[in-house]
Design a protein around this motif. Sequence first.
Motif, PDB file in Angstrom:
ATOM      1  N   GLY A  11       0.809  -1.232  -0.046  1.00 38.25           N
ATOM      2  CA  GLY A  11       0.044  -0.046   0.049  1.00 38.25           C
ATOM      3  C   GLY A  11       0.887   1.270  -0.072  1.00 38.25           C
ATOM      4  N   ILE A  12       0.495   2.237   0.674  1.00 45.09           N
ATOM      5  CA  ILE A  12       1.122   3.739   0.899  1.00 45.09           C
ATOM      6  C   ILE A  12       2.375   3.454   1.331  1.00 45.09           C
ATOM      7  CG2 ILE A  12       1.122   5.697   1.765  1.00 45.09           C
ATOM      8  CD1 ILE A  12      -2.335   5.486   2.169  1.00 45.09           C
ATOM      9  N   GLY A  13       2.837   2.624   2.318  1.00 46.45           N
ATOM     10  CA  GLY A  13       4.138   2.436   2.890  1.00 46.45           C
ATOM     11  C   GLY A  13       5.136   2.116   1.715  1.00 46.45           C
ATOM     12  N   ALA A  14       4.609   1.030   0.995  1.00 45.32           N
ATOM     13  CA  ALA A  14       5.216   0.366   0.132  1.00 45.32           C
ATOM     14  C   ALA A  14       5.705   1.216  -1.055  1.00 45.32           C
ATOM     15  CB  ALA A  14       5.012  -0.841  -0.633  1.00 45.32           C
ATOM     16  N   ALA A  15       4.546   2.256  -1.445  1.00 43.23           N
ATOM     17  CA  ALA A  15       4.669   3.207  -2.349  1.00 43.23           C
ATOM     18  C   ALA A  15       6.110   4.392  -2.054  1.00 43.23           C
ATOM     19  CB  ALA A  15       3.570   4.093  -2.963  1.00 43.23           C
ATOM     20  N   ILE A  16       5.833   4.710  -0.720  1.00 47.46           N
ATOM     21  CA  ILE A  16       6.585   5.707  -0.151  1.00 47.46           C
ATOM     22  C   ILE A  16       8.157   5.088  -0.136  1.00 47.46           C
ATOM     23  CG2 ILE A  16       7.272   7.196   1.802  1.00 47.46           C
ATOM     24  CD1 ILE A  16       4.430   7.260   2.509  1.00 47.46           C
ATOM     25  N   THR A  17       8.216   3.936   0.168  1.00 51.34           N
ATOM     26  CA  THR A  17       9.450   3.213   0.526  1.00 51.34           C
ATOM     27  C   THR A  17      10.046   3.252  -1.131  1.00 51.34           C
ATOM     28  OG1 THR A  17       8.714   1.861   2.325  1.00 51.34           O
ATOM     29  CG2 THR A  17      10.818   1.032   1.061  1.00 51.34           C
ATOM     30  N   GLU A  18       9.641   2.790  -2.113  1.00 49.73           N
ATOM     31  CA  GLU A  18      10.025   2.603  -3.185  1.00 49.73           C
ATOM     32  C   GLU A  18      10.512   3.909  -3.928  1.00 49.73           C
ATOM     33  OE1 GLU A  18       9.180   0.534  -7.612  1.00 49.73           O
ATOM     34  OE2 GLU A  18       7.363   0.756  -6.124  1.00 49.73           O
ATOM     35  N   THR A 203      -3.959   7.440  -5.919  1.00 47.25           N
ATOM     36  CA  THR A 203      -3.158   6.276  -6.039  1.00 47.25           C
ATOM     37  C   THR A 203      -2.213   6.511  -4.893  1.00 47.25           C
ATOM     38  OG1 THR A 203      -1.593   7.316  -7.410  1.00 47.25           O
ATOM     39  CG2 THR A 203      -3.602   6.265  -8.269  1.00 47.25           C
ATOM     40  N   PRO A 204      -1.676   5.084  -4.530  1.00 47.49           N
ATOM     41  CA  PRO A 204      -0.373   5.262  -3.554  1.00 47.49           C
ATOM     42  C   PRO A 204       0.893   6.004  -3.942  1.00 47.49           C
ATOM     43  CG  PRO A 204      -1.170   3.135  -3.653  1.00 47.49           C
ATOM     44  CD  PRO A 204      -1.994   3.747  -4.556  1.00 47.49           C
ATOM     45  N   ASP A 205       1.069   6.046  -5.264  1.00 45.29           N
ATOM     46  CA  ASP A 205       1.911   7.000  -5.715  1.00 45.29           C
ATOM     47  C   ASP A 205       1.839   8.395  -5.693  1.00 45.29           C
ATOM     48  OD1 ASP A 205       3.481   4.589  -6.291  1.00 45.29           O
ATOM     49  OD2 ASP A 205       2.671   4.767  -8.586  1.00 45.29           O
ATOM     50  N   GLU A 206       0.479   8.766  -5.659  1.00 43.18           N
ATOM     51  CA  GLU A 206       0.217  10.412  -5.644  1.00 43.18           C
ATOM     52  C   GLU A 206       0.431  10.703  -4.243  1.00 43.18           C
ATOM     53  OE1 GLU A 206      -3.471  11.666  -8.391  1.00 43.18           O
ATOM     54  OE2 GLU A 206      -3.848   9.846  -6.931  1.00 43.18           O
ATOM     55  N   VAL A 207       0.363   9.775  -3.126  1.00 45.52           N
ATOM     56  CA  VAL A 207       0.421   9.841  -1.720  1.00 45.52           C
ATOM     57  C   VAL A 207       1.903  10.239  -1.489  1.00 45.52           C
ATOM     58  CG1 VAL A 207       0.168   9.107   0.459  1.00 45.52           C
ATOM     59  CG2 VAL A 207      -1.825   8.960  -0.968  1.00 45.52           C
ATOM     60  N   ALA A 208       2.548   9.217  -2.173  1.00 40.63           N
ATOM     61  CA  ALA A 208       4.064   9.144  -1.853  1.00 40.63           C
ATOM     62  C   ALA A 208       4.690  10.545  -2.615  1.00 40.63           C
ATOM     63  CB  ALA A 208       4.796   7.972  -2.653  1.00 40.63           C
ATOM     64  N   ALA A 209       4.184  10.882  -3.429  1.00 41.02           N
ATOM     65  CA  ALA A 209       4.798  12.195  -4.191  1.00 41.02           C
ATOM     66  C   ALA A 209       4.537  13.369  -3.626  1.00 41.02           C
ATOM     67  CB  ALA A 209       4.215  12.296  -5.804  1.00 41.02           C
ATOM     68  N   ALA A 210       3.326  13.307  -2.707  1.00 40.35           N
ATOM     69  CA  ALA A 210       3.032  14.492  -1.904  1.00 40.35           C
ATOM     70  C   ALA A 210       3.936  14.602  -0.714  1.00 40.35           C
ATOM     71  CB  ALA A 210       1.585  14.506  -1.621  1.00 40.35           C
TER      72      ALA A 210
END
Length: 263
Positions: A11-18, A203-210
């Motif tokens: 989820g979000i954690g994985a997207a941020i990590t990547e 998307t999780p990627d949008e959250v990670a980008a923010a």
Amino acid sequence: MNILVTGAANGIGAAITEAAASGGHSVVAADLDLAALETRWQGNKSITPVALDVTSAEAWADLAQQFEQQRRPIDVLINVAGVLRSGPAGELAATDVHLMIDVNVKGVIFGTNALAPAMIKRKAGHIINVGSIAALFPTPGTTVYAASKFAVRGFSLAAAGDLRPHGVAVTLFGPGPVRTAMLELQRGDANAALTFSRGRALTPDEVAAAILGPVLKKRPLEYYVPWSDGLLGKLCNSFPKLFFSQLKRARKRGAENFGSDAF
């Protein structure tokens, strides 16, 4: 920059990590499911998987001590780990209440408490607590989840008052619904219809980008995505009768959106 992310297996954690690793950061990916972490991040030298039960103050203290011994200061802590179980007041299972309060609230508090001393000592650091837009909308049907996110917001703002004088920033990050396994658990659940009542899912990627973009750069007290939901949420939070007056219509719209591609 050394970044610690909880709930990093999916989820979000994985997207941020990547995204953080791709951006040149060194990432400590923490999750209760170490096997999933090791499988997902195998071969990525920028990512260090660690097993962590965020509900355990002792586990957090041990991890913080390891970083000190390794002379590996954590510059940014991103508390992502969270769970949701739906249910209205009067029908709440005790096990679900304990789980959400332990993971969503205590996990954030214990993590902040464990890593703050080293950040205070260095007079630098940033703690980002992932809450939810539910920290502003008191959502009936996902009652305890909303309560847990209200608590995360309250703790984050209070902790910011404690830590910012020492050069340590604390940010409450509140996303709207995000396309993760947690959202899928709510699809078709009448108790969770409000989750689907507005706009679209991020998307999780949008959250990670923010988080890795404007939040890291500006270190705000609060940051909501989309910003319009944050604005409306604060209005509804200030005038709960206004919020409750729209519940019937919002629930109907949410149920109609269970099968929408926007979610």
